[in-house]
Design a protein around this motif. Structure first.
Motif, PDB file in Angstrom:
ATOM      1  N   PRO A   1       0.803  -1.228   0.000  1.00 17.45           N
ATOM      2  CA  PRO A   1       0.000   0.000   0.000  1.00 17.45           C
ATOM      3  C   PRO A   1       0.834   1.276   0.000  1.00 17.45           C
ATOM      4  CG  PRO A   1      -0.042  -1.028   2.162  1.00 17.45           C
ATOM      5  CD  PRO A   1       0.638  -1.992   1.240  1.00 17.45           C
ATOM      6  N   GLU A   2       2.111   1.177   0.357  1.00 17.13           N
ATOM      7  CA  GLU A   2       2.949   2.375   0.417  1.00 17.13           C
ATOM      8  C   GLU A   2       3.433   2.813  -0.956  1.00 17.13           C
ATOM      9  OE1 GLU A   2       5.542  -1.215   0.699  1.00 17.13           O
ATOM     10  OE2 GLU A   2       3.675  -0.528   1.632  1.00 17.13           O
ATOM     11  N   ILE A   3       3.330   1.954  -1.962  1.00 22.90           N
ATOM     12  CA  ILE A   3       3.795   2.291  -3.309  1.00 22.90           C
ATOM     13  C   ILE A   3       2.695   3.038  -4.053  1.00 22.90           C
ATOM     14  CG2 ILE A   3       4.619   1.348  -5.508  1.00 22.90           C
ATOM     15  CD1 ILE A   3       5.822  -0.953  -4.014  1.00 22.90           C
ATOM     16  N   ASN A   4       3.102   3.995  -4.872  1.00 22.38           N
ATOM     17  CA  ASN A   4       2.155   4.833  -5.610  1.00 22.38           C
ATOM     18  C   ASN A   4       1.338   4.003  -6.586  1.00 22.38           C
ATOM     19  OD1 ASN A   4       1.258   6.826  -7.769  1.00 22.38           O
ATOM     20  ND2 ASN A   4       2.153   8.202  -6.264  1.00 22.38           N
ATOM     21  N   ILE A   5       0.071   4.344  -6.748  1.00 21.54           N
ATOM     22  CA  ILE A   5      -0.832   3.630  -7.647  1.00 21.54           C
ATOM     23  C   ILE A   5      -0.347   3.681  -9.095  1.00 21.54           C
ATOM     24  CG2 ILE A   5      -2.270   5.704  -7.787  1.00 21.54           C
ATOM     25  CD1 ILE A   5      -3.456   2.066  -8.188  1.00 21.54           C
ATOM     26  N   PHE A   6       0.340   4.749  -9.463  1.00 18.07           N
ATOM     27  CA  PHE A   6       0.864   4.866 -10.824  1.00 18.07           C
ATOM     28  C   PHE A   6       1.835   3.727 -11.127  1.00 18.07           C
ATOM     29  CE2 PHE A   6       3.866   6.388 -13.991  1.00 18.07           C
ATOM     30  CZ  PHE A   6       3.037   6.952 -14.947  1.00 18.07           C
ATOM     31  N   PHE A   7       2.712   3.425 -10.197  1.00 18.18           N
ATOM     32  CA  PHE A   7       3.685   2.346 -10.401  1.00 18.18           C
ATOM     33  C   PHE A   7       3.011   0.981 -10.304  1.00 18.18           C
ATOM     34  CE2 PHE A   7       6.156   5.950  -8.708  1.00 18.18           C
ATOM     35  CZ  PHE A   7       7.013   6.143  -9.776  1.00 18.18           C
ATOM     36  N   HIS A   8       1.962   0.875  -9.511  1.00 18.51           N
ATOM     37  CA  HIS A   8       1.218  -0.380  -9.459  1.00 18.51           C
ATOM     38  C   HIS A   8       0.660  -0.732 -10.839  1.00 18.51           C
ATOM     39  CE1 HIS A   8       0.426  -0.178  -4.836  1.00 18.51           C
ATOM     40  NE2 HIS A   8       1.550  -0.821  -5.139  1.00 18.51           N
ATOM     41  N   VAL A   9       0.113   0.251 -11.518  1.00 15.32           N
ATOM     42  CA  VAL A   9      -0.461   0.001 -12.842  1.00 15.32           C
ATOM     43  C   VAL A   9       0.635  -0.395 -13.832  1.00 15.32           C
ATOM     44  CG1 VAL A   9      -1.712   1.052 -14.763  1.00 15.32           C
ATOM     45  CG2 VAL A   9      -2.401   1.558 -12.412  1.00 15.32           C
ATOM     46  N   ILE A  10       1.782   0.272 -13.769  1.00  9.61           N
ATOM     47  CA  ILE A  10       2.891  -0.054 -14.668  1.00  9.61           C
ATOM     48  C   ILE A  10       3.391  -1.480 -14.412  1.00  9.61           C
ATOM     49  CG2 ILE A  10       5.251   0.522 -15.314  1.00  9.61           C
ATOM     50  CD1 ILE A  10       3.288   2.536 -16.332  1.00  9.61           C
ATOM     51  N   ILE A  11       3.556  -1.841 -13.144  1.00  9.84           N
ATOM     52  CA  ILE A  11       4.033  -3.185 -12.816  1.00  9.84           C
ATOM     53  C   ILE A  11       3.011  -4.235 -13.235  1.00  9.84           C
ATOM     54  CG2 ILE A  11       4.726  -4.703 -10.919  1.00  9.84           C
ATOM     55  CD1 ILE A  11       5.708  -2.200  -9.442  1.00  9.84           C
ATOM     56  N   ALA A  12       1.724  -3.930 -13.066  1.00  8.35           N
ATOM     57  CA  ALA A  12       0.683  -4.863 -13.515  1.00  8.35           C
ATOM     58  C   ALA A  12       0.769  -5.096 -15.016  1.00  8.35           C
ATOM     59  CB  ALA A  12      -0.699  -4.327 -13.136  1.00  8.35           C
ATOM     60  N   GLY A  13       1.071  -4.036 -15.772  1.00  5.14           N
ATOM     61  CA  GLY A  13       1.268  -4.205 -17.208  1.00  5.14           C
ATOM     62  C   GLY A  13       2.458  -5.100 -17.509  1.00  5.14           C
ATOM     63  N   GLY A  14       3.556  -4.963 -16.726  1.00  3.68           N
ATOM     64  CA  GLY A  14       4.719  -5.817 -16.922  1.00  3.68           C
ATOM     65  C   GLY A  14       4.421  -7.277 -16.610  1.00  3.68           C
ATOM     66  N   ILE A  15       3.644  -7.521 -15.553  1.00  5.10           N
ATOM     67  CA  ILE A  15       3.262  -8.903 -15.227  1.00  5.10           C
ATOM     68  C   ILE A  15       2.422  -9.501 -16.344  1.00  5.10           C
ATOM     69  CG2 ILE A  15       1.926 -10.319 -13.619  1.00  5.10           C
ATOM     70  CD1 ILE A  15       2.738  -8.348 -11.411  1.00  5.10           C
ATOM     71  N   THR A  16       1.485  -8.720 -16.861  1.00  5.05           N
ATOM     72  CA  THR A  16       0.654  -9.202 -17.961  1.00  5.05           C
ATOM     73  C   THR A  16       1.488  -9.486 -19.200  1.00  5.05           C
ATOM     74  OG1 THR A  16      -1.115  -7.791 -17.099  1.00  5.05           O
ATOM     75  CG2 THR A  16      -1.446  -8.743 -19.268  1.00  5.05           C
ATOM     76  N   ALA A  17       2.503  -8.674 -19.441  1.00  5.64           N
ATOM     77  CA  ALA A  17       3.386  -8.917 -20.585  1.00  5.64           C
ATOM     78  C   ALA A  17       4.053 -10.286 -20.472  1.00  5.64           C
ATOM     79  CB  ALA A  17       4.433  -7.810 -20.683  1.00  5.64           C
ATOM     80  N   GLY A  18       4.520 -10.629 -19.260  1.00  5.15           N
ATOM     81  CA  GLY A  18       5.136 -11.941 -19.072  1.00  5.15           C
ATOM     82  C   GLY A  18       4.164 -13.082 -19.295  1.00  5.15           C
ATOM     83  N   VAL A  19       2.941 -12.932 -18.784  1.00  5.76           N
ATOM     84  CA  VAL A  19       1.924 -13.975 -18.984  1.00  5.76           C
ATOM     85  C   VAL A  19       1.562 -14.091 -20.464  1.00  5.76           C
ATOM     86  CG1 VAL A  19      -0.454 -14.642 -18.438  1.00  5.76           C
ATOM     87  CG2 VAL A  19       1.020 -13.684 -16.655  1.00  5.76           C
ATOM     88  N   CYS A  20       1.473 -12.955 -21.142  1.00  2.00           N
ATOM     89  CA  CYS A  20       1.132 -12.956 -22.563  1.00  2.00           C
ATOM     90  C   CYS A  20       2.234 -13.637 -23.386  1.00  2.00           C
ATOM     91  CB  CYS A  20       0.929 -11.515 -23.030  1.00  2.00           C
ATOM     92  SG  CYS A  20      -0.084 -11.340 -24.505  1.00  2.00           S
ATOM     93  N   VAL A  21       3.485 -13.425 -23.022  1.00  2.00           N
ATOM     94  CA  VAL A  21       4.588 -14.099 -23.714  1.00  2.00           C
ATOM     95  C   VAL A  21       4.490 -15.606 -23.516  1.00  2.00           C
ATOM     96  CG1 VAL A  21       7.092 -14.456 -23.679  1.00  2.00           C
ATOM     97  CG2 VAL A  21       6.164 -12.146 -23.694  1.00  2.00           C
ATOM     98  N   LEU A  22       4.148 -16.024 -22.313  1.00  2.00           N
ATOM     99  CA  LEU A  22       4.017 -17.453 -22.025  1.00  2.00           C
ATOM    100  C   LEU A  22       2.961 -18.105 -22.921  1.00  2.00           C
ATOM    101  CD1 LEU A  22       4.794 -19.859 -20.200  1.00  2.00           C
ATOM    102  CD2 LEU A  22       2.988 -19.121 -18.635  1.00  2.00           C
ATOM    103  N   PHE A  23       1.818 -17.445 -23.047  1.00  2.00           N
ATOM    104  CA  PHE A  23       0.772 -18.005 -23.902  1.00  2.00           C
ATOM    105  C   PHE A  23       1.021 -17.719 -25.376  1.00  2.00           C
ATOM    106  CE2 PHE A  23      -1.557 -17.898 -19.855  1.00  2.00           C
ATOM    107  CZ  PHE A  23      -2.106 -19.171 -19.868  1.00  2.00           C
ATOM    108  N   GLY A  24       2.009 -16.866 -25.676  1.00  2.00           N
ATOM    109  CA  GLY A  24       2.356 -16.607 -27.072  1.00  2.00           C
ATOM    110  C   GLY A  24       3.373 -17.567 -27.640  1.00  2.00           C
ATOM    111  N   LEU A  25       3.929 -18.438 -26.805  1.00  2.00           N
ATOM    112  CA  LEU A  25       4.906 -19.404 -27.286  1.00  2.00           C
ATOM    113  C   LEU A  25       4.369 -20.311 -28.400  1.00  2.00           C
ATOM    114  CD1 LEU A  25       6.645 -20.435 -23.926  1.00  2.00           C
ATOM    115  CD2 LEU A  25       7.615 -19.077 -25.791  1.00  2.00           C
ATOM    116  N   PRO A  26       3.091 -20.734 -28.359  1.00  2.00           N
ATOM    117  CA  PRO A  26       2.604 -21.553 -29.483  1.00  2.00           C
ATOM    118  C   PRO A  26       2.659 -20.852 -30.837  1.00  2.00           C
ATOM    119  CG  PRO A  26       1.137 -21.758 -27.603  1.00  2.00           C
ATOM    120  CD  PRO A  26       2.103 -20.672 -27.271  1.00  2.00           C
TER     121      PRO A  26
END
Length: 358
Positions: A99-124
């Protein structure tokens, strides 16, 4: 008569290759940004923000992400809703765990996590393409929704299975929660939309974009001339997932505030974003904005005209909306595959020539 290039000279390759080589286009772009940042926040209210502006801005980010993957790289994806859910649940876990981290960085990090998941499902995509890749990404959509429904850790063991965004502030101004102001949430999403558009525009005009388009046009020929299909395809999935994850995080935390994954991020969400890309125009950043604006404004317009003015039943107006969207998709696929973006380009060319016929 004002849309002319006479006297607009270019003295370097940098001037000739800029995003808006015509001065009128650049001035129009600056005026739009000025109005969006300095005028609209003082005029909007809760209705306009929740019904028009926030959905448009967030869907525009998601459409840009999907357009990079489908329009520029040629990789079919039907898992956009699931990847938006990854962004939503990622930002929820980040907001509750740090909760101490700014919401702006939370959104950016969430995008980075989604990028990793998307790459995983993009392997096929390295072995399959077309219809088979669409089925693989569709499987990702159903798997991710099932995962977020069945694993209690993702929704912090809530009895209802629903996630709710806690209140967070930016510079002391509430951005999420019940005490938010319309102008604050609008500006917060607008900043992300503008940054996403600038980043996507530069990526698609650079080396990465040329590799994506080479893979899209003919992957075998692209590999022969030195394009690495592994890096090109997975980078497209990563960048697309990053934008889609940001859109999913904003859709949950800023727009809705509370979601249930099966209802909000189901298969309908994937098709909705795909329709925005098709109607707006494949392979066009402007087309992503045009498609998002069209499919956000259409229900509002039909509700006000058919229900509010003509007295139609709400369910009949909703079915009529489906008929219009379906007819437009068929029409664009047959008559104008490049969508509203191509119609805009043709209009600009005619304005540059008018009143002369050639």
């Amino acid at each position: 008569m004002f849309y002319r290039e006479a006297g607009d000279f270019k003295t370097s390759y940098q001037d000739d290759a800029q995003t808006f080589p015509i001065k009128f286009d650049r001035y129009r772009y600056y005026v739009v940004l000025l109005v969006a940042f300095a005028v609209v926040p003082f005029l909007i209210n809760d209705y306009w923000v929740n019904a028009v502006f926030l959905p448009f801005l967030i869907y525009a980010i998601a459409a840009i992400g999907l357009n990079i993957l489908v329009g520029y790289c040629g990789q079919v994806s039907l898992g956009t809703g699931g990847f938006m859910a990854v962004g939503a649940y990622s930002v929820y876990k980040l907001m509750t765990s740090f909760p101490e981290i700014n919401i702006f960085f939370h959104v950016i990090i969430a995008g980075g996590i989604t990028a990793g998941v998307c790459v995983l499902f993009g392997l096929p995509s390295l072995r399959i393409k077309g219809f088979y890749l669409a089925v693989a990404t569709l499987a990702a959509q159903f798997f991710l929704v099932w995962l977020f429904n069945r694993v209690p850790w993702f929704y912090n063991y809530s009895a209802s299975g629903q996630i709710s965004a806690p209140e967070r502030t930016l510079f002391g101004i509430p951005i999420t929660g019940a005490g938010t102001e319309p102008w604050a949430t609008y500006l917060f999403c607008l900043v992300f939309t503008v940054l996403a558009a600038i980043l996507a525009r530069n990526l698609t005009r650079g080396t990465a974009g040329r590799k994506w388009m080479a893979i899209r046009d003919m992957d075998i020929a692209a590999e022969i001339i030195g394009v690495n299909p592994l890096r090109a395809k997975l980078s497209a999935f990563a960048i697309s997932g990053f934008f889609v994850g940001i859109a999913g995080a904003l859709f949950f935390a800023v727009y809705l505030g509370a979601v249930e994954v099966g209802e909000v991020y189901g298969i309908n969400k994937s098709f909705l974003v795909l329709f925005m890309v098709i109607i707006g125009g494949l392979g066009s950043i402007f087309g992503s904005f045009a498609g998002a604006a069209f499919l956000v404004l259409l229900p509002v317009l039909l509700k006000n005209v058919l229900v509010g003015t003509m007295g139609w039943p709400t369910d009949l107006a909703a079915h009529f909306e489906f008929i219009i969207v379906g007819a437009l998709i068929v029409l664009f696929l047959i008559a104008e595959p490049h969508g509203l973006a191509q119609l805009w380009r043709v209009t600009k060319e005619k304005l540059r020539l008018w009143p002369f016929p050639h």
